[in-house]
Motif scaffolding. Sequence first.
Motif, PDB file in Angstrom:
ATOM      1  N   GLU A  20      42.638  32.768   3.169  1.00  0.00           N
ATOM      2  CA  GLU A  20      42.380  31.836   2.076  1.00  0.00           C
ATOM      3  C   GLU A  20      42.569  30.426   2.620  1.00  0.00           C
ATOM      4  O   GLU A  20      43.427  30.203   3.477  1.00  0.00           O
ATOM      5  CB  GLU A  20      43.387  32.063   0.946  1.00  0.00           C
ATOM      6  CG  GLU A  20      43.189  33.386   0.242  1.00  0.00           C
ATOM      7  CD  GLU A  20      44.165  33.541  -0.929  1.00  0.00           C
ATOM      8  OE1 GLU A  20      44.758  32.538  -1.362  1.00  0.00           O
ATOM      9  OE2 GLU A  20      44.303  34.677  -1.394  1.00  0.00           O
ATOM     10  N   PRO A  21      41.801  29.465   2.098  1.00  0.00           N
ATOM     11  CA  PRO A  21      41.951  28.097   2.598  1.00  0.00           C
ATOM     12  C   PRO A  21      43.366  27.553   2.418  1.00  0.00           C
ATOM     13  O   PRO A  21      43.792  26.672   3.148  1.00  0.00           O
ATOM     14  CB  PRO A  21      40.955  27.303   1.741  1.00  0.00           C
ATOM     15  CG  PRO A  21      39.959  28.304   1.267  1.00  0.00           C
ATOM     16  CD  PRO A  21      40.701  29.595   1.134  1.00  0.00           C
ATOM     17  N   ARG A  22      44.133  28.112   1.473  1.00  0.00           N
ATOM     18  CA  ARG A  22      45.481  27.586   1.258  1.00  0.00           C
ATOM     19  C   ARG A  22      46.539  28.265   2.125  1.00  0.00           C
ATOM     20  O   ARG A  22      47.705  27.906   2.069  1.00  0.00           O
ATOM     21  CB  ARG A  22      45.859  27.723  -0.219  1.00  0.00           C
ATOM     22  CG  ARG A  22      45.885  29.159  -0.723  1.00  0.00           C
ATOM     23  CD  ARG A  22      46.124  29.192  -2.216  1.00  0.00           C
ATOM     24  NE  ARG A  22      45.961  30.544  -2.748  1.00  0.00           N
ATOM     25  CZ  ARG A  22      46.065  30.844  -4.031  1.00  0.00           C
ATOM     26  NH1 ARG A  22      46.312  29.891  -4.911  1.00  0.00           N
ATOM     27  NH2 ARG A  22      45.909  32.065  -4.461  1.00  0.00           N
ATOM     28  N   GLN A  23      46.160  29.238   2.903  1.00  0.00           N
ATOM     29  CA  GLN A  23      47.171  29.897   3.744  1.00  0.00           C
ATOM     30  C   GLN A  23      47.443  29.101   5.008  1.00  0.00           C
ATOM     31  O   GLN A  23      46.514  28.647   5.680  1.00  0.00           O
ATOM     32  CB  GLN A  23      46.692  31.300   4.138  1.00  0.00           C
ATOM     33  CG  GLN A  23      46.883  32.317   3.025  1.00  0.00           C
ATOM     34  CD  GLN A  23      46.470  33.704   3.463  1.00  0.00           C
ATOM     35  OE1 GLN A  23      45.318  33.928   3.815  1.00  0.00           O
ATOM     36  NE2 GLN A  23      47.396  34.635   3.439  1.00  0.00           N
ATOM     37  N   SER A  24      48.711  28.978   5.340  1.00  0.00           N
ATOM     38  CA  SER A  24      49.058  28.260   6.566  1.00  0.00           C
ATOM     39  C   SER A  24      48.782  29.168   7.768  1.00  0.00           C
ATOM     40  O   SER A  24      48.669  30.389   7.632  1.00  0.00           O
ATOM     41  CB  SER A  24      50.535  27.861   6.549  1.00  0.00           C
ATOM     42  OG  SER A  24      51.337  29.010   6.664  1.00  0.00           O
ATOM     43  N   LEU A  25      48.711  28.533   8.934  1.00  0.00           N
ATOM     44  CA  LEU A  25      48.519  29.321  10.154  1.00  0.00           C
ATOM     45  C   LEU A  25      49.688  30.293  10.328  1.00  0.00           C
ATOM     46  O   LEU A  25      49.516  31.430  10.768  1.00  0.00           O
ATOM     47  CB  LEU A  25      48.388  28.375  11.362  1.00  0.00           C
ATOM     48  CG  LEU A  25      48.262  29.042  12.730  1.00  0.00           C
ATOM     49  CD1 LEU A  25      47.067  29.985  12.795  1.00  0.00           C
ATOM     50  CD2 LEU A  25      48.152  27.979  13.830  1.00  0.00           C
ATOM     51  N   GLU A  27      51.403  31.776   7.974  1.00  0.00           N
ATOM     52  CA  GLU A  27      51.173  32.931   7.101  1.00  0.00           C
ATOM     53  C   GLU A  27      50.129  33.857   7.697  1.00  0.00           C
ATOM     54  O   GLU A  27      50.254  35.085   7.623  1.00  0.00           O
ATOM     55  CB  GLU A  27      50.645  32.466   5.741  1.00  0.00           C
ATOM     56  CG  GLU A  27      51.675  31.951   4.789  1.00  0.00           C
ATOM     57  CD  GLU A  27      50.982  31.552   3.497  1.00  0.00           C
ATOM     58  OE1 GLU A  27      50.704  30.351   3.344  1.00  0.00           O
ATOM     59  OE2 GLU A  27      50.698  32.433   2.670  1.00  0.00           O
ATOM     60  N   VAL A  28      49.079  33.263   8.256  1.00  0.00           N
ATOM     61  CA  VAL A  28      48.029  34.091   8.846  1.00  0.00           C
ATOM     62  C   VAL A  28      48.601  34.898  10.002  1.00  0.00           C
ATOM     63  O   VAL A  28      48.397  36.107  10.094  1.00  0.00           O
ATOM     64  CB  VAL A  28      46.842  33.214   9.315  1.00  0.00           C
ATOM     65  CG1 VAL A  28      45.888  34.026  10.176  1.00  0.00           C
ATOM     66  CG2 VAL A  28      46.125  32.617   8.111  1.00  0.00           C
ATOM     67  N   LEU A  29      49.340  34.230  10.888  1.00  0.00           N
ATOM     68  CA  LEU A  29      49.898  34.948  12.036  1.00  0.00           C
ATOM     69  C   LEU A  29      50.784  36.091  11.564  1.00  0.00           C
ATOM     70  O   LEU A  29      50.667  37.220  12.024  1.00  0.00           O
ATOM     71  CB  LEU A  29      50.716  33.990  12.917  1.00  0.00           C
ATOM     72  CG  LEU A  29      49.922  32.924  13.677  1.00  0.00           C
ATOM     73  CD1 LEU A  29      50.875  31.924  14.336  1.00  0.00           C
ATOM     74  CD2 LEU A  29      49.010  33.549  14.730  1.00  0.00           C
ATOM     75  N   THR A  36      54.672  38.759  13.808  1.00  0.00           N
ATOM     76  CA  THR A  36      55.836  38.223  13.104  1.00  0.00           C
ATOM     77  C   THR A  36      56.856  37.571  14.043  1.00  0.00           C
ATOM     78  O   THR A  36      57.944  37.196  13.610  1.00  0.00           O
ATOM     79  CB  THR A  36      56.541  39.321  12.284  1.00  0.00           C
ATOM     80  OG1 THR A  36      56.841  40.404  13.158  1.00  0.00           O
ATOM     81  CG2 THR A  36      55.652  39.830  11.153  1.00  0.00           C
ATOM     82  N   GLY A  37      56.496  37.427  15.308  1.00  0.00           N
ATOM     83  CA  GLY A  37      57.409  36.744  16.236  1.00  0.00           C
ATOM     84  C   GLY A  37      57.607  35.286  15.881  1.00  0.00           C
ATOM     85  O   GLY A  37      58.690  34.725  16.082  1.00  0.00           O
ATOM     86  N   LEU A  58      51.721  21.430  21.111  1.00  0.00           N
ATOM     87  CA  LEU A  58      52.773  22.121  20.363  1.00  0.00           C
ATOM     88  C   LEU A  58      52.665  21.737  18.887  1.00  0.00           C
ATOM     89  O   LEU A  58      52.627  20.546  18.566  1.00  0.00           O
ATOM     90  CB  LEU A  58      54.137  21.699  20.911  1.00  0.00           C
ATOM     91  CG  LEU A  58      55.358  22.295  20.215  1.00  0.00           C
ATOM     92  CD1 LEU A  58      55.406  23.803  20.401  1.00  0.00           C
ATOM     93  CD2 LEU A  58      56.634  21.651  20.739  1.00  0.00           C
ATOM     94  N   VAL A  59      52.591  22.734  18.009  1.00  0.00           N
ATOM     95  CA  VAL A  59      52.520  22.435  16.570  1.00  0.00           C
ATOM     96  C   VAL A  59      53.501  23.329  15.801  1.00  0.00           C
ATOM     97  O   VAL A  59      53.895  24.386  16.273  1.00  0.00           O
ATOM     98  CB  VAL A  59      51.096  22.651  15.982  1.00  0.00           C
ATOM     99  CG1 VAL A  59      50.090  21.697  16.594  1.00  0.00           C
ATOM    100  CG2 VAL A  59      50.636  24.105  16.167  1.00  0.00           C
ATOM    101  N   ASN A  60      53.844  22.847  14.615  1.00  0.00           N
ATOM    102  CA  ASN A  60      54.562  23.684  13.659  1.00  0.00           C
ATOM    103  C   ASN A  60      53.484  24.440  12.893  1.00  0.00           C
ATOM    104  O   ASN A  60      52.727  23.831  12.125  1.00  0.00           O
ATOM    105  CB  ASN A  60      55.359  22.815  12.674  1.00  0.00           C
ATOM    106  CG  ASN A  60      56.550  22.145  13.336  1.00  0.00           C
ATOM    107  OD1 ASN A  60      57.185  22.718  14.204  1.00  0.00           O
ATOM    108  ND2 ASN A  60      56.841  20.931  12.918  1.00  0.00           N
ATOM    109  N   SER A  61      53.411  25.757  13.076  1.00  0.00           N
ATOM    110  CA  SER A  61      52.289  26.476  12.454  1.00  0.00           C
ATOM    111  C   SER A  61      52.405  26.516  10.935  1.00  0.00           C
ATOM    112  O   SER A  61      51.436  26.802  10.248  1.00  0.00           O
ATOM    113  CB  SER A  61      52.170  27.894  13.022  1.00  0.00           C
ATOM    114  OG  SER A  61      53.320  28.647  12.730  1.00  0.00           O
ATOM    115  N   CYS A  62      53.562  26.188  10.393  1.00  0.00           N
ATOM    116  CA  CYS A  62      53.690  26.128   8.926  1.00  0.00           C
ATOM    117  C   CYS A  62      52.985  24.899   8.371  1.00  0.00           C
ATOM    118  O   CYS A  62      52.758  24.806   7.173  1.00  0.00           O
ATOM    119  CB  CYS A  62      55.153  26.142   8.497  1.00  0.00           C
ATOM    120  SG  CYS A  62      56.085  24.657   8.905  1.00  0.00           S
ATOM    121  N   LEU A  63      52.659  23.939   9.242  1.00  0.00           N
ATOM    122  CA  LEU A  63      52.002  22.715   8.782  1.00  0.00           C
ATOM    123  C   LEU A  63      50.529  22.662   9.181  1.00  0.00           C
ATOM    124  O   LEU A  63      49.890  21.627   9.078  1.00  0.00           O
ATOM    125  CB  LEU A  63      52.727  21.470   9.332  1.00  0.00           C
ATOM    126  CG  LEU A  63      54.187  21.292   8.908  1.00  0.00           C
ATOM    127  CD1 LEU A  63      54.726  19.979   9.444  1.00  0.00           C
ATOM    128  CD2 LEU A  63      54.322  21.328   7.394  1.00  0.00           C
TER     129      LEU A  63
END
Lengths: 159, 269
Positions: A20-25, A27-29, A36-37, A58-63
């Motif tokens: 979904e467009p609202r899912q963060s990276l 969440e997708v991972l 789930t690492g 380097l990124v925060n995948s939650c953002l």
Amino acid sequence: MSRVHVQARINGEETEFLCEPRQSLLEVLRDVLMLTGSKEGCNNGNCGACNVILDGRLVNSCLVLGVEAQGKDIQTIEGLATPDRLHPLQQQFLEHAALQCGICTPGFIVAAKALLDKNPHPTEPQVRHWLAGNLCRCTGYDKIVRAVLSAADAVRDGR
Amino acid sequence: MSESTAYKVIGTRPIRHDGLDKVTGRAIYGADVQMVGLLYGKILRSPHAHARIRKIDTSRALALPGVKAVTTHQDLPSLDDKIADLGEAVVNMRYMSNNILAEGKVLYKGHAVAAVAATSPHIAEEALALIDVEYEVLPPVMDVLDAMNERAPLVLEDLKTSSIGQKGDRPSNVASHFQHKLGDPEKGFAEADVVIDREFHTATVHQGYIEPHNATALYSPDGHLTVWCSTQGAFAVRSQLAEILQMPIATVKVVPPALGGGFGGTMTY
Ligand code: FES
Ligand code: FES
């Protein structure tokens, strides 16, 4: 909500997923790809537990949104070790006791990997500065910094 | 120490047993538990510090596609007063049940009022906005000293102070009064060269572990419940669940996965 088809290279594998467009990276991972690492500590960019490397950055995948991964190269903690050996960072984290509960560990190791990719011989202040975006509440930072410095040495010496 | 003294443990640097799983991302923490048909929960919390709940209407939330259940305190068995030992503290199970989902009144801002289970966390969050709660806002007590005042609004209307083994006869915000006494403090003060008398206020604090609280539950039609949750006290969680849900303890199983910190703060989650 309708889902978007996304193609990305994850840990070297061409991967396709629907999100979904609202899912963060993150969440997708975790929830779509079962990787789930990468951990969620804060979901707001504070803790670094969700760190991944996105096209070398380097990124925060939650953002990051999952849909932003389209066409990108992503490295997560699951992609660091090979079938026969741990990455030197993983090995040095073990040998320096640089983890306790371990929930911050994937984020620290991925962050340190991004540093060593850019700067294979960092100084201690450079390591400390680079890891400022990662929080650990159990171990303290000293052992983590030492582990990263000795992983840099290990890479240099081909260990 | 002579060179030849070889110890098995002293002087070695053992690698922690769970280390490999943790550096590779393979270790399973509470939030990593995945299963088919997993639903996600969100909790609606009180915006008021003290209010009576007049009515909760969950019908609009239940009508949202993807929402599978909305629960309120009405869905929990009603409990009698029962004091349970939690290891580090004792608690009245009725209060604990009311803390999980407020019954009748909300007692603080953030008190859980309703919980939603849905096929995605985003749908669950949307559903929260569709739960209609009618509150009668009551005057709050914001300070411990104000709360002890006899004219203060009563938070728990049936609570009576237990004071050194005796129950008080009137409701009060003071739950218990206990004394630790050693020697003669008055005499000590009288003899002291300096007596310093100050009042200190601190913030409420809680351990700052990185892992958020989490729980995944599987309830089987045969009446068995399994809960995976990040806890330092799996047995305490099991007995509280059995008590709060009024289930035989043998039908409740609690599995503590890898724990993302806790420092004593996750004894009961
Ligand atoms: S979960 Fe992304 S920074 Fe904390
Ligand atoms: S090892 Fe527990 S937070 Fe870092």
